[in-house]
Motif scaffolding. Structure first.
Motif, mmCIF file in Angstrom:
data_model
loop_
_atom_site.group_PDB
_atom_site.id
_atom_site.type_symbol
_atom_site.label_atom_id
_atom_site.label_comp_id
_atom_site.label_asym_id
_atom_site.label_seq_id
_atom_site.Cartn_x
_atom_site.Cartn_y
_atom_site.Cartn_z
ATOM 1 N N GLY A 162 0.774 -1.236 0.000
ATOM 2 C CA GLY A 162 0.000 0.000 0.000
ATOM 3 C C GLY A 162 0.803 1.282 0.000
ATOM 4 O O GLY A 162 0.220 2.369 0.037
ATOM 5 N N HIS A 163 2.110 1.208 -0.054
ATOM 6 C CA HIS A 163 2.909 2.426 -0.143
ATOM 7 C C HIS A 163 2.796 2.987 -1.557
ATOM 8 O O HIS A 163 2.861 2.248 -2.535
ATOM 9 N N THR A 164 2.615 4.290 -1.657
ATOM 10 C CA THR A 164 2.477 4.967 -2.942
ATOM 11 C C THR A 164 3.733 5.773 -3.230
ATOM 12 O O THR A 164 4.222 6.502 -2.367
ATOM 13 N N PHE A 165 4.218 5.646 -4.463
ATOM 14 C CA PHE A 165 5.399 6.382 -4.921
ATOM 15 C C PHE A 165 4.996 7.241 -6.112
ATOM 16 O O PHE A 165 4.759 6.732 -7.203
ATOM 17 N N ARG A 166 4.884 8.545 -5.886
ATOM 18 C CA ARG A 166 4.554 9.486 -6.946
ATOM 19 C C ARG A 166 5.757 9.590 -7.889
ATOM 20 O O ARG A 166 6.886 9.765 -7.448
ATOM 21 N N ALA A 167 5.529 9.485 -9.189
ATOM 22 C CA ALA A 167 6.587 9.659 -10.189
ATOM 23 C C ALA A 167 6.680 11.141 -10.533
ATOM 24 O O ALA A 167 5.705 11.748 -10.967
ATOM 25 N N LEU A 168 7.845 11.705 -10.310
ATOM 26 C CA LEU A 168 8.098 13.112 -10.599
ATOM 27 C C LEU A 168 8.995 13.173 -11.830
ATOM 28 O O LEU A 168 10.213 12.981 -11.734
ATOM 29 N N HIS A 169 8.423 13.408 -12.987
ATOM 30 C CA HIS A 169 9.192 13.391 -14.234
ATOM 31 C C HIS A 169 10.082 14.629 -14.345
ATOM 32 O O HIS A 169 9.672 15.735 -14.006
ATOM 33 N N THR A 170 11.290 14.415 -14.817
ATOM 34 C CA THR A 170 12.199 15.519 -15.077
ATOM 35 C C THR A 170 12.712 15.433 -16.510
ATOM 36 O O THR A 170 12.874 14.335 -17.049
ATOM 37 N N GLY A 171 12.980 16.573 -17.077
ATOM 38 C CA GLY A 171 13.607 16.640 -18.398
ATOM 39 C C GLY A 171 15.110 16.802 -18.298
ATOM 40 O O GLY A 171 15.799 16.904 -19.316
ATOM 41 N N ASP A 172 15.621 16.820 -17.059
ATOM 42 C CA ASP A 172 17.067 16.960 -16.864
ATOM 43 C C ASP A 172 17.821 15.790 -17.486
ATOM 44 O O ASP A 172 17.290 14.695 -17.648
#
Length: 188
Positions: free
Chosen positions: A156-166
């Protein structure tokens, strides 16, 4: 220590000295200022029950000097991590086609992890219990961050994906040193 114990073990050791949310980054990688800013923003202002992973476009993480291994991320529609796959031998050819060791082709925008994480305190006990289990089994493999995340997802742990263009930059091959030097000097 004489043996490499792994990235999750390194985090476990550090958890004994911190309180609250932590940002975890490999010490030998250059992630880019936008990527770090995204992690810091999530740590300070993101959902309190969501961990996070900064994801990169695969094409922005390749070495011109040889094949690399990457953790290819599986993401759901709300933009959260559902799993990952370790893919070996990734490289780009003269026609800008990215393929892996097994000749599978990959889109340049495929989301990959470079181990830039935001962990909330709710996951800290898992580091302890999984490492104890890892040692009790007598495992000789390293205790790695993806192992902890793979166990956390079905619980049940949630990991938000934070997209980067770096563009990620690191030393996979000795010839990568010139790019690292140029990257460091351009960030001044």
């Amino acid at each position: 220590q004489e043996e490499p114990i792994g990235t999750a073990h390194a985090v476990l050791v550090a958890l004994g000295t911190v309180e609250g949310t932590v940002i975890v980054a490999n010490g030998d990688d250059l992630y880019g200022s936008t990527s770090i800013a995204k992690a810091v923003h999530h740590a300070k202002q993101g959902q309190a029950n969501e961990h996070a992973l900064v994801t990169y476009d695969l094409a922005n993480t390749l070495s011109a000097n040889g094949p690399v291994n990457r953790a290819v991320c599986q993401l759901n529609e709300p933009g959260c991590l559902t799993g990952s796959e370790e893919v070996t031998g990734l490289q780009i050819d003269d026609q800008h086609v990215i393929s892996s060791l097994n000749d599978r082709q990959w889109a340049p925008t495929t989301a990959v992890s470079m181990n830039l994480w935001v962990f909330r305190p709710t996951i800290f006990p898992m580091f302890h219990s999984l490492f104890a289990h890892h040692r009790a089994e007598g495992s000789v493999s390293e205790f790695m961050l993806p192992n902890v995340v793979q166990h956390a997802l079905p619980q049940g742990h949630t990991f938000r994906a934070l997209h980067t263009g770096d563009h990620w930059c690191g030393l996979t091959y000795p010839a990568d040193a010139d790019l690292v030097r140029r990257t460091l000097s351009s960030d001044k």
